[in-house]
Design a protein around this motif. Structure first.
Motif, PDB file in Angstrom:
ATOM      1  N   ARG A   1      18.975  -0.604   7.604  1.00 28.69           N
ATOM      2  CA  ARG A   1      18.791  -0.766   6.165  1.00 28.69           C
ATOM      3  C   ARG A   1      19.721  -1.834   5.601  1.00 28.69           C
ATOM      4  NH1 ARG A   1      18.023   4.433   4.391  1.00 28.69           N
ATOM      5  NH2 ARG A   1      15.846   4.001   4.885  1.00 28.69           N
ATOM      6  N   TRP A   2      20.884  -1.977   6.166  1.00 30.38           N
ATOM      7  CA  TRP A   2      21.807  -3.021   5.694  1.00 30.38           C
ATOM      8  C   TRP A   2      21.154  -4.395   5.782  1.00 30.38           C
ATOM      9  CZ3 TRP A   2      23.059  -7.057   8.911  1.00 30.38           C
ATOM     10  CH2 TRP A   2      22.790  -6.873  10.273  1.00 30.38           C
ATOM     11  N   LEU A   3      20.310  -4.578   6.817  1.00 34.12           N
ATOM     12  CA  LEU A   3      19.652  -5.863   6.990  1.00 34.12           C
ATOM     13  C   LEU A   3      18.577  -6.070   5.923  1.00 34.12           C
ATOM     14  CD1 LEU A   3      19.182  -8.456   8.567  1.00 34.12           C
ATOM     15  CD2 LEU A   3      17.656  -7.171  10.098  1.00 34.12           C
ATOM     16  N   SER A   4      17.764  -5.040   5.675  1.00 34.07           N
ATOM     17  CA  SER A   4      16.725  -5.181   4.654  1.00 34.07           C
ATOM     18  C   SER A   4      17.349  -5.340   3.280  1.00 34.07           C
ATOM     19  CB  SER A   4      15.781  -3.973   4.677  1.00 34.07           C
ATOM     20  OG  SER A   4      16.459  -2.780   4.353  1.00 34.07           O
ATOM     21  N   ASP A   5      18.456  -4.631   3.024  1.00 34.69           N
ATOM     22  CA  ASP A   5      19.137  -4.785   1.742  1.00 34.69           C
ATOM     23  C   ASP A   5      19.669  -6.208   1.580  1.00 34.69           C
ATOM     24  OD1 ASP A   5      18.633  -2.202   0.983  1.00 34.69           O
ATOM     25  OD2 ASP A   5      20.592  -1.427   1.566  1.00 34.69           O
ATOM     26  N   TRP A   6      20.215  -6.755   2.663  1.00 37.51           N
ATOM     27  CA  TRP A   6      20.740  -8.122   2.606  1.00 37.51           C
ATOM     28  C   TRP A   6      19.623  -9.122   2.319  1.00 37.51           C
ATOM     29  CZ3 TRP A   6      19.993 -12.304   6.113  1.00 37.51           C
ATOM     30  CH2 TRP A   6      20.794 -13.418   5.829  1.00 37.51           C
ATOM     31  N   VAL A   7      18.480  -8.938   2.959  1.00 35.36           N
ATOM     32  CA  VAL A   7      17.345  -9.834   2.725  1.00 35.36           C
ATOM     33  C   VAL A   7      16.856  -9.720   1.283  1.00 35.36           C
ATOM     34  CG1 VAL A   7      14.942 -10.296   3.332  1.00 35.36           C
ATOM     35  CG2 VAL A   7      16.617  -9.858   5.145  1.00 35.36           C
ATOM     36  N   LEU A   8      16.706  -8.472   0.785  1.00 39.87           N
ATOM     37  CA  LEU A   8      16.233  -8.268  -0.585  1.00 39.87           C
ATOM     38  C   LEU A   8      17.218  -8.838  -1.596  1.00 39.87           C
ATOM     39  CD1 LEU A   8      14.836  -4.627  -0.327  1.00 39.87           C
ATOM     40  CD2 LEU A   8      13.489  -6.687  -0.728  1.00 39.87           C
ATOM     41  N   ASN A   9      18.501  -8.634  -1.350  1.00 37.96           N
ATOM     42  CA  ASN A   9      19.519  -9.087  -2.306  1.00 37.96           C
ATOM     43  C   ASN A   9      19.740 -10.597  -2.273  1.00 37.96           C
ATOM     44  OD1 ASN A   9      19.903  -6.392  -2.947  1.00 37.96           O
ATOM     45  ND2 ASN A   9      21.677  -6.152  -1.617  1.00 37.96           N
ATOM     46  N   THR A  10      19.447 -11.212  -1.116  1.00 38.93           N
ATOM     47  CA  THR A  10      19.784 -12.618  -0.945  1.00 38.93           C
ATOM     48  C   THR A  10      18.596 -13.552  -1.155  1.00 38.93           C
ATOM     49  OG1 THR A  10      21.449 -11.956   0.688  1.00 38.93           O
ATOM     50  CG2 THR A  10      20.846 -14.288   0.625  1.00 38.93           C
ATOM     51  N   PHE A  11      17.428 -13.155  -0.686  1.00 40.92           N
ATOM     52  CA  PHE A  11      16.309 -14.091  -0.645  1.00 40.92           C
ATOM     53  C   PHE A  11      15.137 -13.717  -1.560  1.00 40.92           C
ATOM     54  CE2 PHE A  11      18.351 -14.391   3.568  1.00 40.92           C
ATOM     55  CZ  PHE A  11      18.706 -15.738   3.542  1.00 40.92           C
TER      56      PHE A  11
ATOM     57  N   TYR B   1       0.822  -1.207   0.000  1.00 35.38           N
ATOM     58  CA  TYR B   1       0.000   0.000   0.000  1.00 35.38           C
ATOM     59  C   TYR B   1       0.862   1.266   0.000  1.00 35.38           C
ATOM     60  CZ  TYR B   1      -3.780  -3.220   1.157  1.00 35.38           C
ATOM     61  OH  TYR B   1      -4.689  -4.248   1.152  1.00 35.38           O
ATOM     62  N   GLY B   2       1.954   1.207  -0.727  1.00 34.51           N
ATOM     63  CA  GLY B   2       2.807   2.375  -0.849  1.00 34.51           C
ATOM     64  C   GLY B   2       3.824   2.546   0.250  1.00 34.51           C
ATOM     65  N   PHE B   3       3.803   1.682   1.251  1.00 35.29           N
ATOM     66  CA  PHE B   3       4.770   1.773   2.344  1.00 35.29           C
ATOM     67  C   PHE B   3       5.898   0.776   2.105  1.00 35.29           C
ATOM     68  CE2 PHE B   3       0.839   3.344   4.205  1.00 35.29           C
ATOM     69  CZ  PHE B   3       1.269   4.502   4.836  1.00 35.29           C
ATOM     70  N   PRO B   4       7.138   1.233   2.093  1.00 40.90           N
ATOM     71  CA  PRO B   4       8.253   0.311   1.846  1.00 40.90           C
ATOM     72  C   PRO B   4       8.507  -0.586   3.042  1.00 40.90           C
ATOM     73  CG  PRO B   4       9.083   2.502   2.374  1.00 40.90           C
ATOM     74  CD  PRO B   4       7.583   2.630   2.287  1.00 40.90           C
ATOM     75  N   LEU B   5       8.922  -1.815   2.757  1.00 32.90           N
ATOM     76  CA  LEU B   5       9.343  -2.707   3.824  1.00 32.90           C
ATOM     77  C   LEU B   5      10.781  -2.343   4.189  1.00 32.90           C
ATOM     78  CD1 LEU B   5       7.834  -6.095   2.586  1.00 32.90           C
ATOM     79  CD2 LEU B   5       6.822  -4.337   4.052  1.00 32.90           C
ATOM     80  N   ASP B   6      10.895  -1.299   4.982  1.00 35.76           N
ATOM     81  CA  ASP B   6      12.200  -0.713   5.293  1.00 35.76           C
ATOM     82  C   ASP B   6      12.242  -0.401   6.787  1.00 35.76           C
ATOM     83  OD1 ASP B   6      14.506   0.753   5.515  1.00 35.76           O
ATOM     84  OD2 ASP B   6      14.092   2.084   3.832  1.00 35.76           O
ATOM     85  N   PRO B   7      13.168  -0.992   7.542  1.00 36.65           N
ATOM     86  CA  PRO B   7      13.224  -0.761   8.984  1.00 36.65           C
ATOM     87  C   PRO B   7      13.886   0.554   9.380  1.00 36.65           C
ATOM     88  CG  PRO B   7      14.947  -2.276   8.345  1.00 36.65           C
ATOM     89  CD  PRO B   7      14.158  -1.986   7.102  1.00 36.65           C
ATOM     90  N   GLY B   8      14.298   1.358   8.398  1.00 35.09           N
ATOM     91  CA  GLY B   8      14.972   2.603   8.712  1.00 35.09           C
ATOM     92  C   GLY B   8      16.451   2.532   8.425  1.00 35.09           C
ATOM     93  N   SER B   9      17.106   3.695   8.465  1.00 31.20           N
ATOM     94  CA  SER B   9      18.510   3.776   8.067  1.00 31.20           C
ATOM     95  C   SER B   9      19.424   2.920   8.941  1.00 31.20           C
ATOM     96  CB  SER B   9      18.982   5.232   8.105  1.00 31.20           C
ATOM     97  OG  SER B   9      18.788   5.778   9.410  1.00 31.20           O
ATOM     98  N   ARG B  10      19.078   2.767  10.218  1.00 35.86           N
ATOM     99  CA  ARG B  10      19.948   2.024  11.123  1.00 35.86           C
ATOM    100  C   ARG B  10      20.024   0.554  10.733  1.00 35.86           C
ATOM    101  NH1 ARG B  10      19.228   1.576  17.728  1.00 35.86           N
ATOM    102  NH2 ARG B  10      21.067   0.250  18.115  1.00 35.86           N
TER     103      ARG B  10
END
Length: 410
Positions: A341-351, A330-339
């Motif tokens: 973000r490395w984790l969300s990027d890792w999940v998106l890039n890996t899985f 609904y337009g909201f990113p699955l993003d936990p915030g800048s602190r």
């Protein structure tokens, strides 16, 4: 119960205390900001079917710059390079999704993104899942042409300088519209031929010419998602063959088809796929093609790689492995915030699979390849030369239906 109420009261008190101390300036309603030209070649437009709009985002900074509404159905905007104007064929119903229908060509100012005019259209413009090939702007930007489908097929011709509908041209057995010069337009026909429509300086029909078939609509049809490379249109078939059409002459000229796939590629089940699967960088003569591994008739499936080609030499020059552009709900990113973000990027890039359905390329000396998934309002950004993944821009909306990069190097 008393303890819970006390905790709730404490939370409310802290919230009120924090808001009271916040220094928030008072907004001045009714103020209109302007986008200062020259407009950046790294500013991109993202169409959203659900929100009925196109959003303008900065691919470098990730900033959301503005939006233009587009009415009911997919949006097929036309961007003027000579005037600060955007033309959007739009449909409205008196009861939102039903009732009396009104079709208009809406005109927006590029700097303010405000409506500056409209032209009434016959209530018959084509509305379907993918809007590519549904409108065209003549090379001198005097006429906008809109494809109609009722199921009778026709073209509505609008003089955008005079803000007037000037003619309607029947194109029986053919569909869609592609610019083929200052007074010529091209349509695809059911038997595999092309129809050339010529108009005069007033926008009225002066001739129609149908070619011999240039592809087999039964054995290997072309997709409608063609891209223009200088004076050619490049149509690609389901089996990955490029069909170039030269539109410099009164009648189109068809070059020999060439293949995007080698024999080894076909053995490994590589195929074209996606809802906007082609892009061109004009200055360097490179074609970008979205590909995936799949079986027959998977030409709309999302892609996992982008392959680039030298258009003149007909050879592949690069393979770019794609990542997920990002996920939104609904337009909201699955993003936990800048602190984190490395984790969300890792999940998106890996899985998370890439699942890219749309690609586009900016037209400058340092071009960016950007990608999107149909059911997410996020954009992945790559260096179009090296293929390196750079960043995600999110959110751009709820869904993604088309990508546009109209501006060239200032």
């Amino acid at each position: 119960m008393k303890f819970r109420n006390a905790c709730l009261a404490l939370v409310l008190a802290l919230a009120i205390s924090q808001s009271a101390r916040a220094d928030v300036p008072t907004e001045a309603p009714g103020r209109i900001e302007k986008l200062s030209p020259p407009f950046s070649s790294h500013w991109a437009w993202v169409a959203d079917l659900v929100l009925e709009r196109i959003a303008l985002v900065d691919l470098d900074s990730g900033r959301f710059l503005g939006l233009v509404n587009g009415g009911y159905g997919p949006i097929s905007p036309l961007f003027s390079m000579r005037r600060s104007e955007i033309y959007i064929p739009s449909t409205y119903f008196s009861r939102r999704t039903h009732g009396e229908r009104t079709d208009v060509l809406e005109i927006y100012d590029t700097a303010t993104l405000s409506s500056v005019g409209e032209v009434n259209l016959p209530p018959m413009r084509a509305i379907d899942a993918v809007s590519l090939g549904h409108s065209a702007l003549s090379d001198d930007e005097r006429f906008a042409v809109i494809f109609n489908w009722t199921p009778r097929t026709s073209l509505s011709v609008v003089n955008v300088e005079q803000r007037a509908l000037v003619s309607q041209i029947d194109i029986p057995g053919c569909g869609l519209v592609y610019t083929a010069g200052t007074r010529r337009f091209l349509s695809l026909c059911a038997d595999g031929s092309a129809l050339t429509v010529t108009i005069d300086d007033d926008g009225h029909e002066v001739g129609k010419q149908r070619s011999q078939p240039f592809f087999d609509p039964v054995k290997d049809p072309v997709t409608e998602k063609a891209v223009r490379f200088r004076d050619q249109w490049l149509f690609v078939s389901f089996e990955g063959y490029v069909h170039p059409i030269d539109v410099t002459q009164p009648e189109p000229r068809f070059a020999e088809p060439w293949s995007l796939l080698t024999d080894d590629d076909r053995k490994q089940s590589w195929r074209i796929g996606g809802l906007q699967h082609l892009a061109v960088h004009t200055a360097t003569g490179r074609l970008f093609s979205l590909v995936h591994r799949g079986g027959k008739d998977t030409h709309k499936d999302p892609g996992e790689e982008v392959w680039t080609y030298d258009i003149d030499k007909h050879v592949r020059s690069q393979r770019i492995k794609l990542r997920s552009p990002g996920l939104t709900v609904y337009g909201f990113p699955l993003d936990p915030g800048s602190r984190w973000r490395w984790l969300s990027d890792w999940v998106l890039n890996t899985f998370v699979p890439a699942a890219v359905s749309h690609i586009q390329v900016t037209q400058d000396r340092t071009p960016l390849l950007f990608t999107a998934s149909q059911f997410s309002g996020a954009v992945g950004v790559y260096d179009a030369v090296s293929g390196d993944f750079l960043r995600r821009v999110t959110p751009t909306g709820w869904t993604t239906d088309a990508l546009f990069a109209p501006w060239t190097e200032p």
